[in-house]
Scaffold this motif. Structure first.
Motif, short mmCIF file in Angstrom:
data_model
loop_
_atom_site.label_atom_id
_atom_site.label_comp_id
_atom_site.label_asym_id
_atom_site.label_seq_id
_atom_site.Cartn_x
_atom_site.Cartn_y
_atom_site.Cartn_z
N ARG A 278 1.11 -87.69 -40.52
CA ARG A 278 1.12 -86.71 -39.43
C ARG A 278 -0.29 -86.49 -38.91
NH1 ARG A 278 2.63 -82.91 -42.35
NH2 ARG A 278 0.70 -81.70 -42.56
N ARG B 65 2.02 -85.88 -34.19
CA ARG B 65 2.64 -87.20 -34.07
C ARG B 65 2.99 -87.65 -35.48
NH1 ARG B 65 -1.20 -91.50 -31.73
NH2 ARG B 65 -1.61 -92.02 -33.91
N HIS B 66 4.24 -88.06 -35.70
CA HIS B 66 4.73 -88.39 -37.02
C HIS B 66 5.05 -89.88 -37.13
CE1 HIS B 66 5.63 -84.04 -37.82
NE2 HIS B 66 5.84 -84.05 -36.52
N THR B 67 4.74 -90.46 -38.26
CA THR B 67 5.15 -91.82 -38.58
C THR B 67 5.82 -91.78 -39.95
OG1 THR B 67 3.31 -92.80 -37.36
CG2 THR B 67 4.39 -94.19 -38.99
N GLN C 274 0.86 -79.25 -32.15
CA GLN C 274 1.40 -80.54 -31.71
C GLN C 274 1.12 -81.57 -32.80
OE1 GLN C 274 -0.59 -82.21 -28.34
NE2 GLN C 274 1.03 -83.66 -27.87
N LEU D 225 0.55 -95.10 -36.68
CA LEU D 225 -0.79 -94.52 -36.73
C LEU D 225 -1.82 -95.55 -37.13
CD1 LEU D 225 -0.11 -91.12 -38.51
CD2 LEU D 225 -0.64 -91.47 -36.12
N ILE E 210 11.25 -87.11 -29.18
CA ILE E 210 10.01 -87.19 -29.94
C ILE E 210 9.56 -88.62 -30.00
CG2 ILE E 210 9.01 -86.92 -32.25
CD1 ILE E 210 10.79 -84.55 -32.63
N GLU E 211 8.29 -88.83 -29.70
CA GLU E 211 7.72 -90.15 -29.78
C GLU E 211 7.24 -90.39 -31.20
OE1 GLU E 211 4.22 -92.79 -27.66
OE2 GLU E 211 4.19 -90.63 -27.50
N VAL E 212 7.71 -91.45 -31.84
CA VAL E 212 7.26 -91.81 -33.17
C VAL E 212 6.66 -93.22 -33.08
CG1 VAL E 212 7.94 -92.18 -35.55
CG2 VAL E 212 9.09 -90.43 -34.20
N ARG E 213 5.36 -93.32 -33.30
CA ARG E 213 4.74 -94.61 -33.21
C ARG E 213 3.70 -94.78 -34.31
NH1 ARG E 213 2.32 -92.15 -28.32
NH2 ARG E 213 0.11 -91.75 -28.67
#
Length: 265
Positions: free
Chosen positions: A213, A184-186, A182, A264, A259-262
Motif C-alpha cells: 500500500r 494504491r493497493h497491490t 488516498q 508497485l 479502484i485502480e490496482v496496479r
C-alpha cells in the motif's frame, strides 16, 4: 480476493434474502457448521416463493458463506473476514465493523535508511532516512497479519514515543495534520520468511496474502509505504465496483467507485 460486480437483473426479493442471511453469518448469529432453516421456513419468513430463496442460497453458496447442496442440507461455511478496498479505513475500524476485537503487538519502531525501492515510492532521495514500524495485528487475540510500514521523516516522527500497542497510528497522524486519505493497493501471494513465521505462528515458506500500500495525504504527497502479510485463512480482500452511471450494488446500497490496482514494482 473477492470481487463482486452489481447486476440490475436479479430479483429484489432474492437480493434482500441474500443480504439478510449473509449479515447473520458475518455477524456470527449463524455460526460455522450450523444448519440453515429449510427453504419452506425461509419462504415463510420472507413472504416469498422458493425461486428467490433458492437464488439467494445459490449466491451464498458461490461466495462460500454456505456449503452443501445436491441433496445435502445447506450449512454455514467458515467465513473469512473480507476487507473492502472501496473505502479508506484502518485495520482497527475494519475489525470492529466485523464484530472482532482488534489488537496490536509492536515489534520495532526505528529510524533507518530506506531501501531503494521504498525511497523511490516515497519520492525521497536514495538512502534517505525513514521511520519504520513493524507490528503484528490480531483479531480476537489471534495473530493474522504482520505489517511493515515506512513513513517519511516528518510524518513518522509523531509516532516516536507512543504506545503503539494501544494508540491508533491513523488517528495520531490525523491529529498532527497528516491524515491518510488516498492509497494504491497491490495484492499478491508470498512465502513467509522466518520473522513472518515466528510472528504469525506459521511455518517458514507458508503462503501468505500480501497487500502493498502506498498512501498519500490530503495534498497528494506520498507519506507511507506499507507491506502487510496476512495468514490467508483469515483474510480476503473485496472490491465492489460498478459501470459508469450505475448507482446501486447487489445489496441495494450505493456502488463504490472503481479502484485502480496496479504494480508497485
Amino acid at each position: 480476493m473477492v470481487i463482486s460486480a452489481p447486476s440490475g437483473r436479479r430479483s429484489p426479493v432474492s437480493l434482500r434474502v441474500r443480504a439478510e442471511l449473509r449479515t447473520r453469518i458475518e455477524r456470527g448469529v449463524w455460526s460455522a457448521g450450523m444448519a440453515l432453516p429449510s427453504e419452506a421456513a425461509l419462504c415463510r419468513e420472507f413472504g416469498t416463493s422458493r425461486g428467490p430463496v433458492r437464488r439467494a442460497l445459490a449466491a451464498l453458496r458461490a461466495e462460500g458463506f454456505i456449503v452443501g447442496g445436491r441433496g445435502k442440507p445447506p450449512v454455514v461455511g467458515k467465513v473469512v473476514p473480507a476487507q473492502s478496498l472501496a473505502t479508506f479505513r484502518s485495520f482497527t475500524d475494519w475489525a470492529r465493523a466485523e464484530g472482532k476485537t482488534p489488537g496490536t503487538r509492536t515489534l520495532s519502531l526505528e529510524r533507518r535508511h530506506a531501501a531503494s525501492a521504498v525511497a523511490g515510492l516515497l519520492e525521497l532521495d536514495e538512502g534517505a532516512v525513514v521511520v519504520e514500524l513493524i507490528r503484528v495485528r490480531l483479531l480476537d487475540e489471534v495473530p493474522i497479519m504482520i505489517e511493515r510500514a515506512s513513513f517519511v521523516p516528518d510524518v513518522g516522527r509523531v509516532l516516536i514515543g507512543l504506545d503503539l500497542d494501544h494508540a491508533s497510528v491513523s488517528a495520531e497522524l490525523a491529529r498532527h495534520g497528516f491524515g491518510l486519505v488516498q492509497a494504491r493497493h497491490t495484492i499478491d501471494a508470498v512465502a513467509a520468511n522466518p520473522l513472518d513465521g515466528e510472528a504469525l505462528g506459521v511455518p517458514s515458506g507458508a503462503a501468505l496474502l500480501r497487500e502493498r500500500r502506498l498512501s498519500r495525504d490530503v495534498h497528494g504527497r506520498a507519506v507511507e509505504y506499507a507491506e502487510a502479510r496476512y495468514r490467508s485463512e483469515f483474510a480476503t480482500f473485496r472490491i465492489d465496483n460498478a459501470a459508469a452511471g450505475f448507482t446501486g450494488d447487489e445489496a441495494g446500497t450505493t456502488a463504490a467507485s472503481p479502484i485502480e490496482v496496479r504494480s508497485l514494482d
